[in-house]
Design an enzyme around this catalytic site. Sequence first.
Site, PDB file in Angstrom:
ATOM      1  CG  ASP A   1      43.217  40.277  36.928  1.00 37.78           C
ATOM      2  OD1 ASP A   1      42.659  39.670  37.858  1.00 37.78           O
ATOM      3  OD2 ASP A   1      43.406  41.512  36.945  1.00 37.78           O
TER       4      ASP A   1
ATOM      5  CG  HIS B   1      38.182  31.087  40.138  1.00 37.86           C
ATOM      6  ND1 HIS B   1      39.021  32.092  39.705  1.00 37.86           N
ATOM      7  CD2 HIS B   1      37.855  31.409  41.429  1.00 37.86           C
ATOM      8  CE1 HIS B   1      39.197  32.981  40.690  1.00 37.86           C
ATOM      9  NE2 HIS B   1      38.499  32.587  41.729  1.00 37.86           N
TER      10      HIS B   1
ATOM     11  CG  LEU C   1      52.716  24.650  25.013  1.00 37.11           C
ATOM     12  CD1 LEU C   1      53.307  25.972  24.523  1.00 37.11           C
ATOM     13  CD2 LEU C   1      51.212  24.809  25.242  1.00 37.11           C
TER      14      LEU C   1
HETATM   15  C1  FPP Z   1      42.420  35.808  38.641  1.00 38.37           C
HETATM   16  O1  FPP Z   1      41.085  36.249  38.648  1.00 38.37           O
HETATM   17  C2  FPP Z   1      42.531  34.349  38.542  1.00 38.37           C
HETATM   18  C3  FPP Z   1      43.037  33.522  39.502  1.00 38.37           C
HETATM   19  C4  FPP Z   1      43.555  33.999  40.782  1.00 38.37           C
HETATM   20  C5  FPP Z   1      43.069  32.058  39.351  1.00 38.37           C
HETATM   21  C6  FPP Z   1      43.282  31.522  37.970  1.00 38.37           C
HETATM   22  C7  FPP Z   1      42.861  30.122  37.939  1.00 38.37           C
HETATM   23  C8  FPP Z   1      42.217  29.504  36.943  1.00 38.37           C
HETATM   24  C9  FPP Z   1      41.906  30.106  35.650  1.00 38.37           C
HETATM   25  C10 FPP Z   1      41.745  28.101  37.127  1.00 38.37           C
HETATM   26  C11 FPP Z   1      42.749  27.007  37.227  1.00 38.37           C
HETATM   27  C12 FPP Z   1      43.959  27.123  36.401  1.00 38.37           C
HETATM   28  C13 FPP Z   1      44.538  26.140  35.670  1.00 38.37           C
HETATM   29  C14 FPP Z   1      45.901  26.354  35.184  1.00 38.37           C
HETATM   30  C15 FPP Z   1      43.872  24.898  35.303  1.00 38.37           C
HETATM   31  P1  FPP Z   1      40.544  37.040  39.931  1.00 38.37           P
HETATM   32  O2  FPP Z   1      39.906  36.052  40.827  1.00 38.37           O
HETATM   33  O3  FPP Z   1      41.664  37.809  40.548  1.00 38.37           O
HETATM   34  O4  FPP Z   1      39.481  37.988  39.305  1.00 38.37           O
HETATM   35  P2  FPP Z   1      39.105  39.479  39.786  1.00 38.37           P
HETATM   36  O5  FPP Z   1      40.335  40.314  39.613  1.00 38.37           O
HETATM   37  O6  FPP Z   1      38.013  39.869  38.861  1.00 38.37           O
HETATM   38  O7  FPP Z   1      38.677  39.372  41.209  1.00 38.37           O
END
Ligand code: FPP
Length: 280
Positions: A32, A49, A143
Site C-alpha cells: 500500500d 506503481h 520461492l
Molecule cells: C497500492 O497503492 C498498490 C496497488 C493497488 C498496486 C500494486 C501494484 C504494484 C506494486 C505494481 C505491479 C505488481 C507486481 C506484482 C509486478 P495505492 O495506489 O493504493 O496507494 P495509495 O493508498 O497511496 O493511494
Amino acid sequence: MALEKATGHDKKLQDRLIESGEIPKHIAIIMDGNGRWAQRRGLPRIAGHHEGVNSVRDIVEACGQLGIKFLTLYAFSTENWKRPEDEVSLLMRLLLKALRDEKDRLHQNEVQLKAIGEIHKLPQDVQDELLDGIEVMKRNTGLTLILALSYSGRWDITHAVRKIVEDVRLGSLRAEEISEAVVGRYLSTREFPDPDLMIRTSGEMRISNFLLWQIAYSELYISDQFWPAFRRKDLYAAIGDYQRRERRFGMVSDQLKKQEGPRVFPLSGMERFLKSVSKL
Ligand code: FPP
C-alpha cells in the site's frame, strides 16, 4: 539454474536473521501507499506503481535468499476495478511489462509463479503472460510467488461456498463432512499453507479484504514505509519483529513452553537480531 546469493553486508544481515530465530514459511504483503509516495514527490500516481515494481523485485529476491517458501502479494484487489479507468489500464500495462521483464530472472532464481483471484477478468494479454509464466516456472523448487490479482477474501470464501453447495447437491460431498479443513480445500489458496506473517505498508491498520480466512493466526506487522520505499531492510525488520512474537494459537504461554515445536519462537529473537546487526 541457481539462486543469486546475497553478498557483503546484506549476506551478513541475512545470516544473522536466520541464526536469530525462525524464518516464516509464508509471508503475505498488502502493498500500500504507491499513490501517496508519488504524490509526496509531485509525481503522478503511476510513478508510485512503477517504483513499486522495484520493491517487488527486491523483496522477491530477498525472500528467495532467506529460504522463505511462499510469498503472496496483493497486487490488485476486486475493489481496485473501481479506480479511474486510466489508472486501472496503466496498472494492467505495468503488470504485463513486469511479468515480461522479470520472467527470465524469476525463472533463473528458481521461483515458482502462481496466481489467485478472478484471473479471467484480467485483460487477455495479461492472462496469457501470467499463464505462460506459471507454465514455464512450474517445476521450479525455490520461492513460490503467489500474485493475488482481482482477488478479495470475501470473493474467495463466497466462491468456495458455491462450490461446496454444488458438490453437496451432486452428492460428492456430505454436509456432515464439511470441516475447517474441507473449507480450506475449496479456497483458492488450497495448495499453500496459511501465512505466518502478514505485512501491510503505509501505516494503515486494515486487512482490506485480503486473505480473510487464511490469516486467522497470522502475525500482523504494519510498516510506516510506503510500498515503493519498502525494501529488504524493512523486510528484515518485519521478520525480526515476528521472531519476537509468541504464537499461542489459542493456548496459554505455559503450554507452549512445555511443548516443543517449530512454531514457538524465542522471545529474545528480535533482541538478538538487533544486537548482532548493530555489531556489523
Ligand atoms: C497500492 O497503492 C498498490 C496497488 C493497488 C498496486 C500494486 C501494484 C504494484 C506494486 C505494481 C505491479 C505488481 C507486481 C506484482 C509486478 P495505492 O495506489 O493504493 O496507494 P495509495 O493508498 O497511496 O493511494
